[in-house]
Design a protein around this motif. Structure first.
Motif, PDB file in Angstrom:
ATOM      1  N   SER A  19      45.205  44.669  43.437  1.00 35.04           N
ATOM      2  CA  SER A  19      45.365  44.156  42.135  1.00 35.04           C
ATOM      3  C   SER A  19      45.327  42.895  42.127  1.00 35.04           C
ATOM      4  CB  SER A  19      46.785  45.016  41.498  1.00 35.04           C
ATOM      5  OG  SER A  19      48.111  44.003  42.003  1.00 35.04           O
ATOM      6  N   ALA A  20      45.453  42.449  40.756  1.00 35.09           N
ATOM      7  CA  ALA A  20      45.485  40.787  40.608  1.00 35.09           C
ATOM      8  C   ALA A  20      46.750  40.054  40.703  1.00 35.09           C
ATOM      9  CB  ALA A  20      44.731  40.406  39.391  1.00 35.09           C
ATOM     10  N   ASP A  21      47.834  40.798  40.848  1.00 30.36           N
ATOM     11  CA  ASP A  21      49.363  40.587  40.767  1.00 30.36           C
ATOM     12  C   ASP A  21      49.387  39.667  42.094  1.00 30.36           C
ATOM     13  OD1 ASP A  21      49.642  41.931  38.618  1.00 30.36           O
ATOM     14  OD2 ASP A  21      50.395  43.907  39.830  1.00 30.36           O
ATOM     15  N   PRO A  22      50.189  38.515  41.913  1.00 35.43           N
ATOM     16  CA  PRO A  22      50.606  37.631  43.006  1.00 35.43           C
ATOM     17  C   PRO A  22      51.122  38.453  44.253  1.00 35.43           C
ATOM     18  CG  PRO A  22      51.354  36.700  41.035  1.00 35.43           C
ATOM     19  CD  PRO A  22      51.029  38.207  40.601  1.00 35.43           C
ATOM     20  N   PRO A  55      44.496  28.962  50.352  1.00 31.03           N
ATOM     21  CA  PRO A  55      43.924  28.649  48.792  1.00 31.03           C
ATOM     22  C   PRO A  55      44.143  30.143  48.147  1.00 31.03           C
ATOM     23  CG  PRO A  55      42.128  28.519  50.420  1.00 31.03           C
ATOM     24  CD  PRO A  55      43.517  28.725  51.428  1.00 31.03           C
ATOM     25  N   GLY A  56      44.854  29.973  46.920  1.00 34.17           N
ATOM     26  CA  GLY A  56      44.871  31.100  46.135  1.00 34.17           C
ATOM     27  C   GLY A  56      46.152  32.017  46.184  1.00 34.17           C
ATOM     28  N   PHE A  57      47.162  31.436  47.159  1.00 39.10           N
ATOM     29  CA  PHE A  57      48.256  32.469  47.471  1.00 39.10           C
ATOM     30  C   PHE A  57      49.342  31.230  47.668  1.00 39.10           C
ATOM     31  CE2 PHE A  57      44.798  34.938  49.234  1.00 39.10           C
ATOM     32  CZ  PHE A  57      44.992  36.283  48.694  1.00 39.10           C
ATOM     33  N   ALA A  58      50.146  31.414  46.646  1.00 45.10           N
ATOM     34  CA  ALA A  58      51.385  30.266  46.389  1.00 45.10           C
ATOM     35  C   ALA A  58      52.325  30.610  47.423  1.00 45.10           C
ATOM     36  CB  ALA A  58      51.707  30.376  44.903  1.00 45.10           C
ATOM     37  N   ASP A  59      52.790  31.893  47.859  1.00 47.33           N
ATOM     38  CA  ASP A  59      53.568  32.178  48.757  1.00 47.33           C
ATOM     39  C   ASP A  59      53.377  32.267  50.131  1.00 47.33           C
ATOM     40  OD1 ASP A  59      56.224  33.155  49.836  1.00 47.33           O
ATOM     41  OD2 ASP A  59      56.651  34.521  48.469  1.00 47.33           O
TER      42      ASP A  59
END
Length: 528
Positions: free
Chosen positions: A403-406, A423-427
């Motif tokens: 899914s597109a959810d974080p 890149p693209g992953f904040a956590d």
């Protein structure tokens, strides 16, 4: 006090846990003869902790011995395949889709593979497909004996639904071939789906002799270290098996390395649902945790060119690790690696080969070896190569998302020092003891039980059928050594089979519980 060990392509990692506390951890190079590295790791972790060997209550090992033997087509025993499925099931004989070198490896000294098509098997609802022909099986046994084959794989149509045909065939073959024959039965190995289940069973049978030798070597290593605690091997679903089960089901260890790493990542991070990037010396394995356990691959899995359908984690592997060869001009990293020779060939260890580990040291991300040996590297080129690694890892994690959810990402493994962010992953997290997450995953592994078969589900009976399957899975976990009262169902999957009558539904239930050491034999009993 538990010791967890995981054998990787570059390092053999070991940890000593006292309850939830890590008392000691070590990384030692994996030796060409893998058992030597395991022995060294056991001795080192005991020495570092100062704990007496007699205080250890259990040892859990995740090993690559068996999957390596398959990949290398080496140390495989001559194996006969007996299929119970006539008059149907004759169009595609056993091992028909195997690579030629693997077919030859399980048929040494034979002009052709030892394959026998016999009557028997069941329909999807458990009714007999055809009567078992005992005379036919005895003739097959006579030919197997004449060929000198001592490992036999028995597969019957729909045996996960009804194992009666395989069990009776095993009795006949054992009586004819004697007590030294190794029999592998497909209903104990794979799931519904004859050809991939049969493939997995033949692989298991071919590894049986090696399994006896490896278990003996491991138990000898423990005895040599003064440990009298029971030994367990990690399975590919994140659970454990005792040495007797390991001798008879070596194929269950396949992919236990990535599974251990993901279980260790869940334990260290406290996250039950996340993506895991395990960066070792040779590869980076990316998987997804759901409820604290690796998401399993759906359908078939291909191993060394052989299609199988036993449980295996859904993992994407990328040829990037701490030992990967680096070209700063491109830039490119991997897939070639120095592997277990990292401490000989990497620049920071006095070698002459630029590796990803050298990049991490040059960028100040790791304190390994001698930083002065990489001080001459162009900083911009080093940064560009590390960015290249991050982009490729991020793309692989993105491919594993549903899914597109974080989604949080947990980085583990000795090579995870290459990662500061994706890149693209904040956590993105790298927890304490991340370098030995695989060994920790082995040490904390639980005991599991699974049901996977076709049920008849009449209208209004769905809840009762699911409860029956849950009870069977819990009972299976307890029989395997889980402590009663700790077993919980962690996964339920039901697939209605619309092409079959009577509300036929394939139901798979998995249950896990804590290891009950009070019910398990001591090491001396396991040896006997």
């Amino acid at each position: 006090m538990r010791i967890g060990i995981d054998v990787g392509g570059t390092n053999t990692d070991a940890v000593l846990l006292d309850g939830d506390t890590v008392l000691a951890s070590v990384k030692s190079p994996t030796t060409p003869e893998v058992t030597g590295g395991v022995t060294a790791a056991i001795r080192a972790v005991l020495a570092d902790s100062g704990i007496a060997p007699t205080a250890v209550t259990a040892v859990m090992i995740g090993t690559t011995h068996f999957v390596n033997a398959l990949v290398e087509a080496d140390r495989l025993a001559p194996t006969a395949a007996v299929r119970l499925g006539l008059p149907a099931g004759a169009a595609l004989p056993p091992m028909v889709d195997w690579p030629a070198r693997l077919r030859a490896a399980v048929s040494p000294g034979l002009s052709e593979p030892a394959v026998y098509l016999c009557h028997g098997g069941h329909e999807y609802d458990g009714s007999a497909l055809s009567p078992l022909d005992e005379g036919e099986l005895r003739r097959a046994a006579a030919d197997i004996a004449a060929r000198g084959v001592r490992s036999v794989a028995v597969s019957a149509v729909f045996s996960p639904v009804s194992a009666d045909a395989e069990l009776r065939a095993a009795e006949i073959l054992a009586a004819e071939l004697g007590p030294d024959v190794h029999l592998s039965l497909s209903h104990e190995i794979g799931r519904v789906g004859l050809l991939p289940r049969e493939n997995a069973t033949v692989v298991n049978a071919a590894l049986r002799e090696l399994a006896v030798d490896i278990v003996a070597a491991f138990t000898g290593a423990l005895a040599g270290a003064g440990i009298t605690a029971p030994l367990f091997l990690s399975q590919n679903d994140g659970t454990l098996m005792d040495v007797e089960h390991a001798r008879t089901h070596p194929v269950a260890t396949f992919a236990s390395g990535p599974t251990n790493s993901m279980r260790g990542a869940a334990y260290l991070s406290g996250l039950a649902d996340c993506a895991v990037v395990d960066v070792g010396g040779t590869t980076a394995d990316v998987g997804v945790l759901t409820g604290g356990f690796p998401r399993e691959a759906s359908g078939e899995a291909e191993l060394a060119g052989v299609r199988t359908n036993f449980r295996i984690p859904d993992v994407l592997s990328l040829g990037i690790g701490g030992g990967s060869l680096v070209d700063l001009d491109a830039p490119s990293v991997g897939p070639r690696s120095v592997g277990y020779r990292l401490t000989e060939r990497a620049l920071v260890f006095g070698g002459d080969t630029l590796t990803a580990t050298d990049l991490a040291v040059a960028a100040g991300r790791a304190e390994i070896g001698d930083p002065a040996r990489v001080a001459h590297l162009d900083r911009a080129a080093v940064a560009a190569a590390l960015d290249h690694i991050a982009v490729r890892l991020a793309e692989t994690v993105d491919r594993m998302r549903t899914s597109a959810d974080p989604i949080p990402v947990v980085a583990v493994g000795g090579g995870s020092v290459l990662i500061t962010g994706l890149p693209g992953f904040a956590d993105v997290r790298r927890p304490a003891h991340h370098a030995v997450a695989n060994a920790i995953g082995a040490a904390i592994a639980q005991v599991g039980g699974e049901v996977d078969r076709v049920f008849q589900v009449p209208e209004g009976r769905r809840a009762a059928v699911l409860e029956e399957a849950r009870a069977e899975a819990v009972a299976a976990a307890e029989r395997a050594g889980a402590r009663p009262g700790t077993v919980a169902v962690v996964d339920v999957e039901e697939v209605p089979l619309a092409y079959l009558p009577g509300g036929a539904t394939r139901v798979r239930v998995k249950a896990v519980g804590d290891l009950d050491l009070t019910r398990l034999p001591a090491l001396e009993d396991a040896r006997a």
